[in-house]
Design a protein around this motif. Structure first.
Motif, PDB file in Angstrom:
ATOM      1  N   MET A 133      58.717  14.788  78.702  1.00 10.00           N
ATOM      2  CA  MET A 133      59.803  13.885  79.245  1.00 10.00           C
ATOM      3  C   MET A 133      59.320  12.583  79.663  1.00 10.00           C
ATOM      4  O   MET A 133      59.648  11.375  79.489  1.00 10.00           O
ATOM      5  CB  MET A 133      60.500  14.437  80.523  1.00 10.00           C
ATOM      6  CG  MET A 133      61.405  15.744  80.190  1.00 10.00           C
ATOM      7  SD  MET A 133      62.215  16.480  81.595  1.00 10.00           S
ATOM      8  CE  MET A 133      63.196  17.816  80.996  1.00 10.00           C
ATOM      9  N   LYS A 134      57.879  12.719  80.196  1.00  9.45           N
ATOM     10  CA  LYS A 134      57.203  11.512  80.792  1.00  9.45           C
ATOM     11  C   LYS A 134      56.894  10.743  79.641  1.00  9.45           C
ATOM     12  O   LYS A 134      56.648   9.421  79.683  1.00  9.45           O
ATOM     13  CB  LYS A 134      55.749  11.880  81.383  1.00  9.45           C
ATOM     14  CG  LYS A 134      56.182  12.385  82.851  1.00  9.45           C
ATOM     15  CD  LYS A 134      54.597  13.075  83.510  1.00  9.45           C
ATOM     16  CE  LYS A 134      54.224  12.129  83.771  1.00  9.45           C
ATOM     17  NZ  LYS A 134      52.620  12.796  84.554  1.00  9.45           N
ATOM     18  N   GLY A 139      64.036  11.912  81.198  1.00  9.55           N
ATOM     19  CA  GLY A 139      64.171  13.478  81.543  1.00  9.55           C
ATOM     20  C   GLY A 139      65.121  13.769  82.341  1.00  9.55           C
ATOM     21  O   GLY A 139      65.579  13.075  83.416  1.00  9.55           O
ATOM     22  N   ARG A 140      65.786  14.855  82.019  1.00 11.67           N
ATOM     23  CA  ARG A 140      66.920  15.536  82.954  1.00 11.67           C
ATOM     24  C   ARG A 140      66.747  16.940  83.321  1.00 11.67           C
ATOM     25  O   ARG A 140      66.644  17.549  82.336  1.00 11.67           O
ATOM     26  CB  ARG A 140      68.376  15.394  82.272  1.00 11.67           C
ATOM     27  CG  ARG A 140      68.665  13.815  82.317  1.00 11.67           C
ATOM     28  CD  ARG A 140      69.033  13.017  83.812  1.00 11.67           C
ATOM     29  NE  ARG A 140      69.483  11.933  83.508  1.00 11.67           N
ATOM     30  CZ  ARG A 140      69.032  10.758  83.683  1.00 11.67           C
ATOM     31  NH1 ARG A 140      67.616  10.737  83.788  1.00 11.67           N
ATOM     32  NH2 ARG A 140      69.716   9.455  83.287  1.00 11.67           N
ATOM     33  N   ILE A 183      62.524  10.443  85.299  1.00 11.98           N
ATOM     34  CA  ILE A 183      63.205  11.967  85.334  1.00 11.98           C
ATOM     35  C   ILE A 183      64.057  12.073  86.412  1.00 11.98           C
ATOM     36  O   ILE A 183      63.358  11.722  87.435  1.00 11.98           O
ATOM     37  CB  ILE A 183      61.985  12.913  85.201  1.00 11.98           C
ATOM     38  CG1 ILE A 183      61.087  12.669  83.692  1.00 11.98           C
ATOM     39  CG2 ILE A 183      62.541  14.177  85.264  1.00 11.98           C
ATOM     40  CD1 ILE A 183      59.964  13.333  83.864  1.00 11.98           C
ATOM     41  N   THR A 184      65.225  12.604  86.368  1.00 10.67           N
ATOM     42  CA  THR A 184      65.753  12.996  87.578  1.00 10.67           C
ATOM     43  C   THR A 184      65.806  14.680  87.518  1.00 10.67           C
ATOM     44  O   THR A 184      65.605  15.085  86.678  1.00 10.67           O
ATOM     45  CB  THR A 184      67.094  12.547  87.649  1.00 10.67           C
ATOM     46  OG1 THR A 184      67.846  13.176  86.340  1.00 10.67           O
ATOM     47  CG2 THR A 184      67.393  11.216  87.224  1.00 10.67           C
ATOM     48  N   ALA A 185      66.113  15.103  88.644  1.00  6.77           N
ATOM     49  CA  ALA A 185      66.078  16.625  88.952  1.00  6.77           C
ATOM     50  C   ALA A 185      67.145  16.743  89.860  1.00  6.77           C
ATOM     51  O   ALA A 185      67.261  16.291  90.975  1.00  6.77           O
ATOM     52  CB  ALA A 185      64.805  17.152  89.407  1.00  6.77           C
ATOM     53  N   ASN A 186      68.191  17.678  89.618  1.00 12.23           N
ATOM     54  CA  ASN A 186      69.260  18.170  90.610  1.00 12.23           C
ATOM     55  C   ASN A 186      69.536  19.574  90.327  1.00 12.23           C
ATOM     56  O   ASN A 186      69.014  20.044  89.264  1.00 12.23           O
ATOM     57  CB  ASN A 186      70.735  17.172  89.987  1.00 12.23           C
ATOM     58  CG  ASN A 186      70.336  15.783  90.405  1.00 12.23           C
ATOM     59  OD1 ASN A 186      70.390  15.280  91.480  1.00 12.23           O
ATOM     60  ND2 ASN A 186      70.145  15.150  89.256  1.00 12.23           N
TER      61      ASN A 186
END
Length: 253
Positions: A133-134, A139-140, A183-186
């Motif tokens: 992702m990096k 990225g998710r 990149i997000t993270a949820n």
């Protein structure tokens, strides 16, 4: 609508239920999808359901194994290219004759197994995908947590509730450390969903639970799939570190 045309997606615990519905949603929207499950027979059935074999990779995988998590990420890269979306859905919630084990009677091995799969698995799979992702600058990561990690629960055991609360903490750290990498993270915290896990608690438990849901129905795997697809989309790029409650109004803050 093909929001995910040619996007590369990994979904763990995708052999059935919520994971399978999430994989189906991404495939319907044009993604290349790698599905992982620890049961070969279940995985084969999922492949038959999803079809589109040219856009599908299925792998038997123990997410609690760092080696398996790395192998999943690398095989996906080799088949489709760098991963853009990771959905950490794999999880277990052991019951005994339909009832959770209370803390005073819980076996340590069962405690460790649930934490290893539900929480460590999400950590290992995220770790395995981060470099890809990096490298893309995009990225998710979507972690499937639970209402049991948000508030009190009479149904899930302490190990399950602790693992799902831990997933939300992991989500916040991922979002903090990797936001500048694109990149997000949820997390998603489902309420009572029609699934094999819910069925294990018994019809009477689910009927009683239904009385507490303001919208008047149990959730479906497709409800969670829709939420996962939104959080994984580019439209959700300013949402990170959040937990989305999908529970029909059962738990409100």
């Amino acid at each position: 609508m093909e929001r995910f045309a040619r996007e590369v997606v990994i979904v763990t615990g995708a052999g059935r239920g919520i994971g399978l519905a999430i994989a189906q949603r991404f495939m319907d929207e044009g993604a290349y999808v790698a599905i992982a499950d620890n049961q070969a027979e279940v995985l084969e059935q999922a492949q038959n359901t999803l079809g589109h074999r040219e856009r599908l990779l299925a792998m038997v995988c123990d997410v609690s194994s760092a080696q398996d998590a790395q192998r999943l990420a690398q095989q996906t890269l080799q088949r489709f290219g760098p991963v853009g979306v990771l959905v950490n859905n794999a999880g277990i919630s052991p019951k005994h004759a339909g009832v959770k084990a209370p803390i005073a009677e819980m076996d340590e091995a069962e405690w460790r197994q649930v934490l290893d799969i539900n929480l460590t698995g999400a950590f290992l799979c995220s770790q395995a995908c981060l470099e890809q992702m990096k490298g893309r600058g995009f990225g998710r990561i979507v972690n499937i947590a639970s209402q049991a990690g948000r508030t009190r629960t009479d149904i899930a055991g302490a190990h399950y509730a602790a693992s799902k609360a831990g997933m939300m903490g992991l989500t916040r750290v991922l979002a903090t450390e990797h936001g500048r990498d694109g990149i997000t993270a949820n997390a998603i915290a489902p309420g009572r969903i029609e699934s094999a896990m819910a069925a294990a608690a018994g019809a009477a438990v689910n009927a009683a639970y239904l009385e507490r849901i303001p919208v008047g129905r149990l959730g479906t795997p497709q409800d969670i799939a829709a939420a996962a697809a939104f959080l994984a989309s580019r439209e959700a790029g300013f949402i990170s570190g959040a937990t989305l409650d999908v529970n029909g109004g059962t738990f409100m803050i």
